[in-house]
Design a protein around this motif. Structure first.
Motif, PDB file in Angstrom:
ATOM      1  N   LEU A 144       0.826  -1.201   0.000  1.00 36.69           N
ATOM      2  CA  LEU A 144       0.000   0.000   0.000  1.00 36.69           C
ATOM      3  C   LEU A 144       0.864   1.255   0.000  1.00 36.69           C
ATOM      4  CD1 LEU A 144      -2.714   1.501   0.275  1.00 36.69           C
ATOM      5  CD2 LEU A 144      -2.476   1.257   2.757  1.00 36.69           C
ATOM      6  N   GLN A 145       1.862   1.305   0.875  1.00 32.65           N
ATOM      7  CA  GLN A 145       2.726   2.482   0.953  1.00 32.65           C
ATOM      8  C   GLN A 145       3.449   2.727  -0.364  1.00 32.65           C
ATOM      9  OE1 GLN A 145       4.913   1.108   4.431  1.00 32.65           O
ATOM     10  NE2 GLN A 145       4.165   2.864   5.606  1.00 32.65           N
ATOM     11  N   HIS A 146       3.874   1.657  -1.024  1.00 28.70           N
ATOM     12  CA  HIS A 146       4.555   1.817  -2.304  1.00 28.70           C
ATOM     13  C   HIS A 146       3.603   2.378  -3.356  1.00 28.70           C
ATOM     14  CE1 HIS A 146       7.529   0.872  -5.467  1.00 28.70           C
ATOM     15  NE2 HIS A 146       6.441   0.703  -6.209  1.00 28.70           N
ATOM     16  N   VAL A 147       2.391   1.830  -3.412  1.00 27.16           N
ATOM     17  CA  VAL A 147       1.418   2.283  -4.413  1.00 27.16           C
ATOM     18  C   VAL A 147       1.033   3.742  -4.163  1.00 27.16           C
ATOM     19  CG1 VAL A 147      -0.936   1.957  -5.267  1.00 27.16           C
ATOM     20  CG2 VAL A 147       0.533  -0.023  -4.873  1.00 27.16           C
ATOM     21  N   GLU A 148       0.972   4.132  -2.887  1.00 26.13           N
ATOM     22  CA  GLU A 148       0.627   5.522  -2.564  1.00 26.13           C
ATOM     23  C   GLU A 148       1.739   6.489  -2.962  1.00 26.13           C
ATOM     24  OE1 GLU A 148      -2.442   5.197   1.202  1.00 26.13           O
ATOM     25  OE2 GLU A 148      -0.281   5.290   1.603  1.00 26.13           O
ATOM     26  N   GLY A 149       2.944   5.977  -3.131  1.00 35.89           N
ATOM     27  CA  GLY A 149       4.041   6.765  -3.677  1.00 35.89           C
ATOM     28  C   GLY A 149       4.436   7.978  -2.883  1.00 35.89           C
ATOM     29  N   ASN A 150       4.257   9.139  -3.492  1.00 33.67           N
ATOM     30  CA  ASN A 150       4.785  10.377  -2.914  1.00 33.67           C
ATOM     31  C   ASN A 150       4.069  10.854  -1.664  1.00 33.67           C
ATOM     32  OD1 ASN A 150       6.892  10.804  -4.773  1.00 33.67           O
ATOM     33  ND2 ASN A 150       5.440  11.615  -6.279  1.00 33.67           N
ATOM     34  N   ARG A 151       3.054  10.155  -1.213  1.00 37.40           N
ATOM     35  CA  ARG A 151       2.379  10.556   0.024  1.00 37.40           C
ATOM     36  C   ARG A 151       3.324  10.445   1.218  1.00 37.40           C
ATOM     37  NH1 ARG A 151      -2.805  11.386   0.504  1.00 37.40           N
ATOM     38  NH2 ARG A 151      -2.703  10.771   2.696  1.00 37.40           N
ATOM     39  N   ASP A 152       4.275   9.528   1.156  1.00 34.47           N
ATOM     40  CA  ASP A 152       5.225   9.319   2.249  1.00 34.47           C
ATOM     41  C   ASP A 152       6.602   9.073   1.640  1.00 34.47           C
ATOM     42  OD1 ASP A 152       6.777   8.467   4.372  1.00 34.47           O
ATOM     43  OD2 ASP A 152       5.198   7.233   5.261  1.00 34.47           O
ATOM     44  N   LYS A 153       7.432  10.112   1.584  1.00 33.35           N
ATOM     45  CA  LYS A 153       8.733  10.002   0.934  1.00 33.35           C
ATOM     46  C   LYS A 153       9.677   9.073   1.689  1.00 33.35           C
ATOM     47  CE  LYS A 153       8.616  14.354  -1.606  1.00 33.35           C
ATOM     48  NZ  LYS A 153       9.304  15.636  -1.885  1.00 33.35           N
ATOM     49  N   VAL A 154       9.517   9.000   3.017  1.00 31.30           N
ATOM     50  CA  VAL A 154      10.354   8.087   3.796  1.00 31.30           C
ATOM     51  C   VAL A 154      10.056   6.645   3.408  1.00 31.30           C
ATOM     52  CG1 VAL A 154      10.887   7.220   6.109  1.00 31.30           C
ATOM     53  CG2 VAL A 154      10.588   9.682   5.738  1.00 31.30           C
ATOM     54  N   ALA A 155       8.769   6.316   3.319  1.00 33.80           N
ATOM     55  CA  ALA A 155       8.374   4.962   2.920  1.00 33.80           C
ATOM     56  C   ALA A 155       8.800   4.683   1.484  1.00 33.80           C
ATOM     57  CB  ALA A 155       6.861   4.798   3.055  1.00 33.80           C
ATOM     58  N   LYS A 156       8.654   5.669   0.599  1.00 33.98           N
ATOM     59  CA  LYS A 156       9.031   5.482  -0.797  1.00 33.98           C
ATOM     60  C   LYS A 156      10.520   5.175  -0.925  1.00 33.98           C
ATOM     61  CE  LYS A 156       8.790   7.638  -5.367  1.00 33.98           C
ATOM     62  NZ  LYS A 156       8.363   8.825  -6.139  1.00 33.98           N
ATOM     63  N   GLY A 157      11.342   5.883  -0.157  1.00 35.56           N
ATOM     64  CA  GLY A 157      12.781   5.677  -0.209  1.00 35.56           C
ATOM     65  C   GLY A 157      13.229   4.406   0.482  1.00 35.56           C
ATOM     66  N   ASN A 158      12.299   3.728   1.149  1.00 37.18           N
ATOM     67  CA  ASN A 158      12.612   2.490   1.866  1.00 37.18           C
ATOM     68  C   ASN A 158      11.947   1.284   1.220  1.00 37.18           C
ATOM     69  OD1 ASN A 158      13.878   1.195   4.152  1.00 37.18           O
ATOM     70  ND2 ASN A 158      11.846   0.993   5.092  1.00 37.18           N
ATOM     71  N   SER A 159      11.439   1.458  -0.002  1.00 39.05           N
ATOM     72  CA  SER A 159      10.641   0.404  -0.636  1.00 39.05           C
ATOM     73  C   SER A 159      11.511  -0.706  -1.235  1.00 39.05           C
ATOM     74  CB  SER A 159       9.780   1.003  -1.745  1.00 39.05           C
ATOM     75  OG  SER A 159       9.058  -0.014  -2.415  1.00 39.05           O
ATOM     76  N   PRO A 160      11.097  -1.964  -1.001  1.00 41.23           N
ATOM     77  CA  PRO A 160      11.792  -3.096  -1.624  1.00 41.23           C
ATOM     78  C   PRO A 160      11.178  -3.466  -2.976  1.00 41.23           C
ATOM     79  CG  PRO A 160      10.201  -3.929  -0.060  1.00 41.23           C
ATOM     80  CD  PRO A 160      10.093  -2.409  -0.020  1.00 41.23           C
ATOM     81  N   PHE A 161      10.189  -2.665  -3.441  1.00 41.35           N
ATOM     82  CA  PHE A 161       9.451  -2.967  -4.662  1.00 41.35           C
ATOM     83  C   PHE A 161       9.864  -2.059  -5.824  1.00 41.35           C
ATOM     84  CE2 PHE A 161       6.507  -3.828  -1.104  1.00 41.35           C
ATOM     85  CZ  PHE A 161       6.282  -5.181  -1.303  1.00 41.35           C
ATOM     86  N   THR A 162       9.712  -2.570  -7.034  1.00 37.78           N
ATOM     87  CA  THR A 162       9.835  -1.782  -8.252  1.00 37.78           C
ATOM     88  C   THR A 162       8.546  -1.952  -9.040  1.00 37.78           C
ATOM     89  OG1 THR A 162      12.230  -2.147  -8.354  1.00 37.78           O
ATOM     90  CG2 THR A 162      11.150  -1.392 -10.365  1.00 37.78           C
ATOM     91  N   SER A 163       7.988  -0.851  -9.514  1.00 37.41           N
ATOM     92  CA  SER A 163       6.718  -0.881 -10.256  1.00 37.41           C
ATOM     93  C   SER A 163       6.955  -1.110 -11.746  1.00 37.41           C
ATOM     94  CB  SER A 163       5.966   0.438 -10.082  1.00 37.41           C
ATOM     95  OG  SER A 163       5.581   0.632  -8.748  1.00 37.41           O
ATOM     96  N   PHE A 164       6.018  -1.840 -12.356  1.00 41.41           N
ATOM     97  CA  PHE A 164       6.071  -2.109 -13.788  1.00 41.41           C
ATOM     98  C   PHE A 164       4.665  -2.016 -14.374  1.00 41.41           C
ATOM     99  CE2 PHE A 164       9.790  -4.241 -12.123  1.00 41.41           C
ATOM    100  CZ  PHE A 164      10.765  -3.988 -13.072  1.00 41.41           C
ATOM    101  N   ALA A 165       4.619  -1.820 -15.686  1.00 39.31           N
ATOM    102  CA  ALA A 165       3.373  -1.902 -16.444  1.00 39.31           C
ATOM    103  C   ALA A 165       3.463  -3.105 -17.367  1.00 39.31           C
ATOM    104  CB  ALA A 165       3.158  -0.632 -17.262  1.00 39.31           C
TER     105      ALA A 165
END
Length: 286
Positions: A144-165
């Motif tokens: 959820l935090q990854h999908v929300e993206g820029n809402r939480d920059k700390v969480a975004k910078g700590n993500s173990p995920f990479t998004s793809f289409a």
């Protein structure tokens, strides 16, 4: 993956059954359970084909539930729509009907794949070895935090995920450069143990996780209409659930952001890959 999809279908079956009433509900639930078993077999024979359709399967489940509780339509209209959805579901789960078109690759765009930072926040990048490394391979950021993206920059910078289409995706992608990931071969090698520490999450996996967050926040199951929602639809749904469940402002705000995240990931057909992707599965397109 198979367990996640089957669980999602069975969960939807329970909701549809309650909405339609005992007799009709049993018929729909029986269909789901039957196709759930067949789906497991299909996945064992061809994981790639069902991975392609994972998001569509969840979308059909959403539409069946939505159709079951619609007002202002006759029983005949509802039954016709439900039967059409059931036919689509059967077609997708039968490998002999042409419903198993596989996605050849997943794609990602970026202005600079070598850069570890963007606007002061760590991001997925190609490391010194040429592997695609997420912001933090050992990070604890949730789906959820990854999908929300820029809402939480700390969480975004700590993500173990990479998004793809997906290859044919029409979601929000950007950047002057593009890479493709051969996720079919990657999944095969993950399954065989050749690749470890990497996990592929398809649209059904992602949406199921966010649905769980929505229901936990609301304290009850929330029926979110299928497809991408407008801001007005999200606001109206949040207001209604908050009033029904007696949610405070903070909980209502969290509910709204979770529904928005679900809507956005539906729109994008988003896939996630957790962990560092070896360079052998990556092709630079431009």
């Amino acid at each position: 993956m198979s367990n996640a999809i089957v669980a999602a279908l069975e969960h939807a079956a329970t909701r549809v059954a309650k909405s339609l009433g005992t007799d009709a509900g049993k018929a729909v639930e029986g269909l789901y359970k039957d196709t759930g078993g067949r789906l497991t077999g299909v996945i064992e024979r061809t994981v790639r084909a069902d991975a392609k359709n994972a998001g569509d399967l969840q979308s059909i489940a959403d539409k069946m539930e939505h159709n079951a509780i619609r007002t202002g339509v006759s029983d005949a209209q509802r039954a016709t729509e439900q039967e059409a959805l059931r036919s689509r579901l059967k077609s997708m789960l039968d490998p002999g009907t042409g419903g198993g078109n596989k996605t050849a690759y997943l794609k990602r765009q970026d202005d600079d794949f070598d850069a570890e930072m963007a606007r002061g926040v760590r991001k997925s990048h190609l490391n010194a070895d040429g592997n695609l490394e997420p912001a933090n391979p050992n990070g604890t950021t949730s789906i959820l935090q990854h999908v929300e993206g820029n809402r939480d920059k700390v969480a975004k910078g700590n993500s173990p995920f990479t998004s793809f289409a997906p290859e044919d995706g029409t979601g929000k992608i950007y950047g002057a450069h593009e890479i493709h990931v051969d996720y079919n071969r990657l999944q095969d090698d993950i399954a065989s143990g050749k690749v470890s520490g990497v996990k592929v999450l398809n649209p059904a996996d992602i949406q199921s996780s966010i649905r769980g967050e929505i229901d936990r926040t609301a304290g009850t199951h929330v029926h979110v209409p299928p497809g991408e929602l407008t801001k007005d639809q999200i606001n109206a749904l949040t207001k209604q659930v908050a009033a029904d469940q007696g949610l405070g402002k903070r909980a209502a705000s969290q509910l709204s952001t979770r529904i928005t995240a679900l809507s956005n990931t539906r729109r994008d057909g988003e896939w996630l890959i957790k962990g560092t992707i070896p360079k052998d599965y990556i092709t630079t397109v431009r």
